[in-house]
Motif scaffolding. Structure first.
Motif, short mmCIF file in Angstrom:
data_model
loop_
_atom_site.label_atom_id
_atom_site.label_comp_id
_atom_site.label_asym_id
_atom_site.label_seq_id
_atom_site.Cartn_x
_atom_site.Cartn_y
_atom_site.Cartn_z
N ALA A 182 0.86 -1.18 0.00
CA ALA A 182 0.00 0.00 0.00
C ALA A 182 0.89 1.23 0.00
CB ALA A 182 -0.90 0.01 1.23
N THR A 183 0.62 2.14 -0.89
CA THR A 183 1.39 3.37 -0.93
C THR A 183 0.44 4.53 -0.68
OG1 THR A 183 2.95 2.46 -2.50
CG2 THR A 183 2.87 4.84 -2.36
N THR A 184 0.77 5.29 0.33
CA THR A 184 -0.08 6.42 0.66
C THR A 184 0.67 7.71 0.37
OG1 THR A 184 -0.99 7.64 2.52
CG2 THR A 184 0.57 5.92 3.07
N SER A 185 -0.02 8.65 -0.20
CA SER A 185 0.66 9.92 -0.48
C SER A 185 -0.27 11.08 -0.19
CB SER A 185 1.13 9.97 -1.93
OG SER A 185 0.04 9.99 -2.79
N SER A 186 0.32 12.20 0.11
CA SER A 186 -0.50 13.39 0.29
C SER A 186 0.30 14.60 -0.15
CB SER A 186 -0.99 13.47 1.73
OG SER A 186 -0.23 14.33 2.48
N SER A 187 -0.41 15.52 -0.74
CA SER A 187 0.20 16.70 -1.33
C SER A 187 -0.61 17.91 -0.89
CB SER A 187 0.15 16.53 -2.85
OG SER A 187 0.48 17.73 -3.49
N CYS A 188 0.06 18.88 -0.32
CA CYS A 188 -0.65 20.07 0.18
C CYS A 188 -0.05 21.35 -0.38
CB CYS A 188 -0.59 20.13 1.70
SG CYS A 188 -1.44 18.78 2.52
N ASP A 189 -0.91 22.21 -0.87
CA ASP A 189 -0.50 23.54 -1.31
C ASP A 189 -0.80 24.52 -0.19
OD1 ASP A 189 0.21 22.66 -3.86
OD2 ASP A 189 -1.85 22.86 -4.59
N PHE A 190 0.10 25.46 0.01
CA PHE A 190 -0.15 26.49 1.02
C PHE A 190 0.67 27.73 0.66
CE2 PHE A 190 3.50 24.10 2.37
CZ PHE A 190 4.39 25.04 2.87
N ASP A 191 0.30 28.84 1.25
CA ASP A 191 1.03 30.08 1.01
C ASP A 191 1.66 30.57 2.30
OD1 ASP A 191 0.14 30.22 -1.67
OD2 ASP A 191 -1.77 31.06 -1.00
N ILE A 192 2.83 31.19 2.15
CA ILE A 192 3.44 31.86 3.31
C ILE A 192 3.21 33.35 3.11
CG2 ILE A 192 5.62 32.47 4.42
CD1 ILE A 192 6.63 29.70 3.89
N TYR A 193 2.59 33.97 4.13
CA TYR A 193 2.42 35.42 4.10
C TYR A 193 3.62 36.05 4.79
CZ TYR A 193 -2.41 34.11 3.08
OH TYR A 193 -3.54 33.56 2.53
N ILE A 194 4.39 36.80 4.03
CA ILE A 194 5.62 37.36 4.59
C ILE A 194 5.33 38.43 5.64
CG2 ILE A 194 7.70 38.69 4.02
CD1 ILE A 194 7.80 37.18 1.39
N SER A 195 4.30 39.25 5.39
CA SER A 195 4.04 40.39 6.28
C SER A 195 3.81 39.95 7.73
CB SER A 195 2.83 41.17 5.78
OG SER A 195 1.72 40.30 5.72
N ASN A 196 2.97 38.95 7.93
CA ASN A 196 2.70 38.53 9.31
C ASN A 196 3.28 37.15 9.63
OD1 ASN A 196 0.93 37.01 7.82
ND2 ASN A 196 -0.91 38.07 8.54
N ARG A 197 4.10 36.65 8.76
CA ARG A 197 4.79 35.37 8.97
C ARG A 197 3.84 34.25 9.35
NH1 ARG A 197 10.43 35.62 10.41
NH2 ARG A 197 11.22 37.54 9.59
N THR A 198 2.77 34.15 8.62
CA THR A 198 1.83 33.06 8.89
C THR A 198 1.67 32.21 7.64
OG1 THR A 198 -0.03 34.48 8.35
CG2 THR A 198 0.50 34.22 10.70
N ILE A 199 1.02 31.08 7.83
CA ILE A 199 0.80 30.15 6.73
C ILE A 199 -0.70 30.06 6.48
CG2 ILE A 199 0.90 27.69 6.16
CD1 ILE A 199 3.63 27.61 7.43
N SER A 200 -1.05 30.09 5.22
CA SER A 200 -2.47 30.01 4.87
C SER A 200 -2.99 28.61 5.16
CB SER A 200 -2.64 30.30 3.38
OG SER A 200 -2.17 29.18 2.65
#
Ligand SMILES: *[C@@H]1O[C@H](CO)[C@@H](O)[C@H](O)[C@H]1NC(C)=O
Ligand SMILES: *[C@@H]1O[C@H](CO)[C@@H](O)[C@H](O)[C@H]1NC(C)=O
Ligand SMILES: *[C@@H]1O[C@H](CO)[C@@H](O)[C@H](O)[C@H]1NC(C)=O
Ligand SMILES: *[C@@H]1O[C@H](CO)[C@@H](O)[C@H](O)[C@H]1NC(C)=O
Length: 210
Positions: A182-200
């Motif tokens: 069994a092969t499990t995979s996961s792929s996640c897209d996200f953004d880094i907001y530079i101004s407040n150093r947070t992740i979407s």
């Protein structure tokens, strides 16, 4: 003596004929019982294999992403950006099976606009039945990989860096003498907001293949 011997012989014969027949019968019944039991066990194994021990899909999830380090400087002369990013990543693998899931070594990958910019190794391990295993990893962007990326400059000035994390975990589940891959995979897209150093919020896709 003679008569007695004959009589004994005769007696022996007369009694041994039905014994032979019944032992043959007994052997037949015995054979049928063995065959019956074997078929029963096979049916039971098949039923178990399709119910309780049916291979279920292990699922990998990126539970938490946080910025550990984020620094950048503009290289005006080259119109380039030097960017250092380190992310703390919490990956979990859930094994819903009634038996252990054994996985091989693997890597967690960090992509920036389709380009591999960082990776962290995962050592082979086993997850017992029904357990969820959490792994804390550190993903560091290899700054030199980004140096010549033409999109980085405009992304940094706009303040949003689009990233993607990807993990593919090849493994096997051993169900009643059979190793099921069994092969499990996961792929996640996200953004880094530079101004407040947070992740979407992450936008994820999950896949499992047998
Ligand atoms: C990025 O990290 C490297 C090595 O740790 C360091 O030399 C460099 O100054 C850092 N760059 C920035 C912009 O912080
Ligand atoms: C797993 O380890 C082997 C040998 O140590 C190596 O050749 C292989 O590239 C590794 N696989 C992954 C996905 O890291
Ligand atoms: C991973 O980190 C989280 C919070 O940062 C912590 O609660 C958890 O125990 C850690 N897990 C492991 C396996 O280190
Ligand atoms: C950080 O900034 C982005 C855009 O600049 C915004 O969408 C997001 O809500 C902010 N996050 C926090 C936690 O303030």
């Amino acid at each position: 003596m003679d008569v007695e011997g004959k009589a004994l012989k005769a007696g022996g014969w007369s009694s041994s004929t039905p014994t032979l027949a019944s032992s043959r019968k007994r052997r037949k019944t015995c054979c049928l019982a063995v065959i019956g039991t074997t078929i029963g066990i096979v049916i039971l194994i098949v039923i178990l294999a399709f119910t309780v021990f049916k291979a279920k899909r292990p699922v990998t999830t990126f539970d938490d992403l946080s910025i550990k380090d984020l620094d950048f400087s503009f290289d005006i002369a080259r119109l380039a950006v030097r960017l250092n990013v380190t992310l703390d990543v919490d990956v979990s693998v859930k094994n819903p099976n009634k038996v252990g899931f054994k996985y091989s070594n693997s890597t967690v990958i960090l992509n920036y606009r389709g380009e591999l910019v960082g990776e962290a190794p995962l050592l082979p391990d086993k997850i017992s039945a029904g357990e969820t295993k959490h792994m804390n990893l550190s993903l560091t962007v290899l700054a030199d990989r980004l140096l010549f990326n033409t999109k980085l400059y405009s992304d940094v000035t706009s303040g949003i860096l689009p990233f993607n994390t990807y993990i593919k975990l090849p493994g096997k589940v051993k169900i009643l003498f059979f190793n099921i891959h069994a092969t499990t995979s996961s792929s996640c897209d996200f953004d880094i907001y530079i101004s407040n150093r947070t992740i979407s919020e992450q936008r994820c896709k999950y896949k499992t293949k047998f």
